[in-house]
Motif scaffolding. Structure first.
Motif, short mmCIF file in Angstrom:
data_model
loop_
_atom_site.label_atom_id
_atom_site.label_comp_id
_atom_site.label_asym_id
_atom_site.label_seq_id
_atom_site.Cartn_x
_atom_site.Cartn_y
_atom_site.Cartn_z
N LEU A 100 -5.90 7.05 2.51
CA LEU A 100 -4.89 7.74 1.70
C LEU A 100 -5.07 9.25 1.71
O LEU A 100 -4.33 9.97 1.04
CB LEU A 100 -4.94 7.21 0.26
CG LEU A 100 -4.48 5.77 0.06
CD1 LEU A 100 -4.81 5.29 -1.35
CD2 LEU A 100 -2.98 5.63 0.32
N ILE A 146 3.13 9.13 -0.14
CA ILE A 146 1.72 8.83 0.12
C ILE A 146 1.60 7.63 1.06
O ILE A 146 0.81 7.64 2.01
CB ILE A 146 0.98 8.54 -1.21
CG1 ILE A 146 0.87 9.83 -2.02
CG2 ILE A 146 -0.41 7.97 -0.94
CD1 ILE A 146 0.37 9.60 -3.43
N THR A 153 -1.55 8.30 -6.17
CA THR A 153 -2.58 7.92 -5.19
C THR A 153 -3.38 6.72 -5.69
O THR A 153 -3.68 5.80 -4.92
CB THR A 153 -3.53 9.10 -4.93
OG1 THR A 153 -2.79 10.20 -4.43
CG2 THR A 153 -4.61 8.73 -3.94
#
Length: 279
Positions: free
Chosen positions: A197, A22, A246
């Motif tokens: 993100l 990520i 995340t």
């Protein structure tokens, strides 16, 4: 120690490989407005604090107040609950202007409480459209309770301030306006971090958990709130429907933005000679 323990628990529960993937895909462009909105949020809350200073007849320029705020943010990085900077500002203002320590502490405490009240109010208002039917409390009318709580937040804070901080009551509405603007700016900053993100769905849930983590981060448990925020995201993902890795990446980026702005305070120089007046 608690910071290390909290981070250990966080990284034990998440997939670190996924977290690294990520991080590698971050769209750095979106972090620029996130940084700008975070700085703007601190300008708003600095205005709030200066209102409280005026209530105790300490008149300082907004420029000096902003410098002191940045210095306070720098010290807040290293002490649990972010209280070190508040104490240092109290020390400096008492030393240079002989303002009562009690009044300065009250102003700093009320500044903290004002931010907390704004977070709680936004958390309640944003939580109204969210389905909070929980398996262990399915019969509770959450929407009604949350709505009533939202209506009572400011009246309850006003009553508390009248009883305990009466000298500051004159700036109640204006100060709380700055508080709300500051927290809204941070919510928008959080939105841009989520976009960086690649998050495009369930953003409201992430923001709600972010507000909840902000409350936990205020508690004097971890250094700069690190670990505490991440733990909230990790343990809330089951109910909020957010991705653990995340959420942790988001929380760490928010801390890095906070640290970046706070380190500006390390190089700030303050000249008190002609910067304030005492009535």
């Amino acid at each position: 120690m608690l910071t290390g323990l909290a981070l250990f628990l966080v990284f034990r529960k998440i997939d670190t490989n996924q977290l690294w993937q990520i991080v590698q895909t971050i769209n750095w462009f979106w972090l620029l407005p996130a940084l700008f909105l975070f700085v703007l949020s601190k300008v708003f809350t600095a205005y709030r604090l200066n209102l409280y200073f005026k209530n105790i007849e300490l008149v300082i320029s907004e420029k000096l107040n902003m410098k002191l705020y940045l210095i306070g943010m720098f010290y807040n990085l290293f002490l649990p609950g972010g209280i070190g900077g508040d104490g240092y500002k109290v020390y400096l203002l008492n030393k240079h202007y002989q303002t009562s320590v009690k009044e300065l502490v009250q102003a700093a405490l009320l500044d903290r409480l004002g931010g907390l009240v704004a977070i709680i109010l936004l958390l309640l208002l944003m939580g109204l459209p969210v389905d909070l039917t929980l398996p262990f409390a399915s019969d509770i009318p959450w929407e009604l309770l949350i709505g009533l709580a939202a209506l009572l937040v400011l009246p309850a804070f006003w009553l508390m301030q009248k009883l305990l901080f009466k000298k500051f009551l004159a700036s109640f509405w204006k100060a709380n306006g700055w508080s709300l603007l500051g927290q809204i700016a941070q919510l928008v900053s959080a939105f841009f971090i989520l976009r960086a993100l690649g998050v495009s769905e369930n953003i409201l849930a992430y923001q709600l958990v972010f507000l909840l983590s902000s409350i936990v981060a205020v508690l004097p448990l971890t250094i700069g709130g690190v670990g505490a925020r991440e733990l909230v995201f990790v343990y809330a993902h089951t109910y909020a429907g957010i991705d653990e890795a995340t959420a942790v990446a988001f929380s760490l980026i928010f801390f890095l933005i906070t640290a970046l702005v706070s380190f500006v305070g390390a190089g700030v120089k303050v000249d008190f000679d002609e910067s304030a007046l005492r009535y």
